[in-house]
Write an enzyme that holds these catalytic residues in place. Structure first.
Site, PDB file in Angstrom:
ATOM      1  N   SER A 149       0.821  -1.202   0.000  1.00  0.00           N
ATOM      2  CA  SER A 149       0.000   0.000   0.000  1.00  0.00           C
ATOM      3  C   SER A 149       0.868   1.270   0.000  1.00  0.00           C
ATOM      4  O   SER A 149       1.667   1.441  -0.918  1.00  0.00           O
ATOM      5  CB  SER A 149      -0.953  -0.062   1.198  1.00  0.00           C
ATOM      6  OG  SER A 149      -1.997   0.844   1.045  1.00  0.00           O
TER       7      SER A 149
ATOM      8  N   ASP B  87     -10.206  -3.331  -5.155  1.00  0.00           N
ATOM      9  CA  ASP B  87      -9.278  -2.393  -4.520  1.00  0.00           C
ATOM     10  C   ASP B  87      -9.285  -1.106  -5.350  1.00  0.00           C
ATOM     11  O   ASP B  87      -9.125  -1.170  -6.574  1.00  0.00           O
ATOM     12  CB  ASP B  87      -7.875  -3.020  -4.523  1.00  0.00           C
ATOM     13  CG  ASP B  87      -6.824  -2.140  -3.872  1.00  0.00           C
ATOM     14  OD1 ASP B  87      -7.161  -1.026  -3.415  1.00  0.00           O
ATOM     15  OD2 ASP B  87      -5.653  -2.561  -3.823  1.00  0.00           O
TER      16      ASP B  87
ATOM     17  N   HIS C  54      -8.190  -4.940  -0.850  1.00  0.00           N
ATOM     18  CA  HIS C  54      -7.051  -4.180  -0.351  1.00  0.00           C
ATOM     19  C   HIS C  54      -6.734  -4.525   1.107  1.00  0.00           C
ATOM     20  O   HIS C  54      -7.634  -4.637   1.928  1.00  0.00           O
ATOM     21  CB  HIS C  54      -7.299  -2.675  -0.467  1.00  0.00           C
ATOM     22  CG  HIS C  54      -6.061  -1.868  -0.188  1.00  0.00           C
ATOM     23  ND1 HIS C  54      -5.104  -1.640  -1.149  1.00  0.00           N
ATOM     24  CD2 HIS C  54      -5.606  -1.310   0.939  1.00  0.00           C
ATOM     25  CE1 HIS C  54      -4.110  -0.957  -0.616  1.00  0.00           C
ATOM     26  NE2 HIS C  54      -4.388  -0.737   0.655  1.00  0.00           N
TER      27      HIS C  54
END
Ligand SMILES: *[C@@H]1O[C@H](CO)[C@@H](O)[C@H](O)[C@H]1NC(C)=O
Ligand SMILES: *[C@@H]1O[C@H](CO)[C@@H](O)[C@H](O)[C@H]1NC(C)=O
Length: 412
Positions: free
Chosen positions: A192, A352, A382
């Site tokens: 991320s 995501d 995600h």
């Protein structure tokens, strides 16, 4: 008396239905577990909004509870020696394999950057601690987990610069030798926002002519890569998906640069681009860089441009314009700056908002001649990699972890 209980029961059910039930796509495995898990994040986010509206506490201060709940003190175990150090002033947690009978061969190393939208997270959270130990034992490698400083206390470029300093410090002959690391086998990796920092620092190092020891590989796990277009097909398709709804991602982006809420509002409307940043929109053109299957249901239109002093954001100072800095948005560099980058592993998830960031980078890196392994999870969401600990453990997290580690084994 009975009525009271019934009312209470109905109220409880409506509350549960409201907070827990969400229209999560049927194909996502362990769907109910994900709804329950996400209800915690949603409740916390509502609470954080309330606290901020009431002037009690900032949104991110409340959300930081997520980090605190998972925080541990990393300690050595039977196989792994754990130490906490400072590299050029930045805190790091260092995981090393315990020596077997004085064997001092050179090892691989992974510099790991945790996720959390540059505002949350810590290398000392238990899922990151477990992942680091797994890499150490399965690869017989050294893992350097970086405790970079976080926004909003430290806006861009501080988190990035902390990471850059640690990587530069570690990639010195003497330092690598001290930890028995092979200078030809060091990778940078992160999930991320950590994937964002990993991609950015890989680009930066490649540009520095004085940098003798280079990175061998970069492994980017559902990375954030650009802030220019926050309405890509994946941002549209997954705007309410757990555990990263679009509002939260936009919040992370804006807080990375400034605490001025005008940027958040403009980013929500996707109207934050200035005439200068709009010249870089060609690098994030999803109609050009996404395979047809990912955009056929969407018609491309370039984000609106805030004109002169009319736009709220155009009137703001420099820091809020940093979203067009490639150290924050690594997708914004021209092809000529991509071709010499280390080989890349890119993980993306269908459900995501950041799916298209990762896919576009895979397309652009490949076109520039970089060796790319792109693993796309059709049922992935995600943050899945964080869910490896009971009771919020997901099968997909295990598969992702295994595939990621296998790639490192084969490519580092
Ligand atoms: C994006 O790409 C399409 C073709 O795929 C092109 O028609 C359009 O002009 C491009 N827009 C920008 C802003 O680059
Ligand atoms: C895209 O454009 C076509 C042709 O103009 C139109 O039929 C279609 O409904 C549009 N799709 C979306 C998602 O707006």
């Amino acid at each position: 008396m009975r009525l009271g209980r019934i009312i209470l029961f109905v109220a409880f059910c409506s509350f549960t239905a409201y907070y827990v039930y969400e229209p999560i796509p049927e194909r996502i495995e362990e769907r109910w577990k994900l709804m329950l898990t996400n209800s915690f994040f949603r409740t916390l986010s509502h609470l954080a909004d309330l606290c901020e509206s009431a002037g009690l506490k900032d949104y991110m201060d409340v959300m930081y509870v997520i980090t605190l709940l998972e925080k541990i003190v990393p300690v050595s175990d039977e196989h792994v020696k754990v130490t906490e150090e400072k590299f050029d002033g930045v805190e790091v947690v260092l995981y090393q394999p315990k020596l077997q009978g004085g064997d001092a061969h050179l090892r691989r190393a992974v510099i790991y950057l945790h996720g959390g939208g540059w505002c949350l997270g810590s290398s000392r959270m238990s899922p990151y601690d477990l992942l680091a130990r797994k890499i150490v034992t399965e690869l017989d490698a050294v893992v350097l987990s970086v405790e970079y400083r976080l926004a909003p206390a430290h806006h861009f470029p501080v988190p990035y610069e902390d990471v850059h300093r640690v990587v530069k410090y570690f990639l010195q002959k003497g330092v690598l030798a001290q930890y028995s690391v092979d200078p030809g086998r060091v990778a940078v990796s992160g999930d991320s926002a950590g994937g964002n920092l990993a991609a950015a620092v890989s680009q930066q190092l490649q540009k520095e002519s004085g940098q003798q020891i280079k990175l061998r590989a970069q492994a980017l796990l559902y990375p954030v890569l650009q802030a220019l277009d926050l309405k890509t097909p994946s941002y549209q398709q997954n705007k309410d998906m757990p555990i990263l709804p679009r509002t939260l991602m936009v919040r992370f982006w804006s807080e990375y640069f400034t605490s001025n809420k005008a940027l958040f509002r403009a980013m929500m409307a996707n109207s934050h681009n200035s005439p200068e940043s709009s010249r870089l929109l060609k690098f994030v053109n999803w109609s050009a860089f996404l395979p047809e299957a990912y955009h056929k249901e969407y018609n491309y239109s370039a984000p609106a441009i805030a004109q002169g002093t009319e736009g709220e954001v155009a009137g703001m100072d420099g820091p809020s314009q940093s979203f067009a800095d490639p150290r924050a948005s690594p997708l914004l560099v021209p092809d000529a700056d991509l071709h010499s980058l280390p080989k890349a592993y890119i993980l993306t998830c269908e459900y995501d908002v950041l799916r298209d960031d990762g896919i576009m980078y895979a397309t652009r890196l490949r076109a520039a001649g970089v060796e790319v392994t792109h693993q796309h999870y059709d049922t992935g969401f995600h943050g899945a990699l964080m869910f490896t600990v009971w009771p919020t453990d997901f099968l997909i997290a295990r598969r992702m972890t295994d595939n990621y580690i296998k790639w490192l084994k084969d490519n580092l």
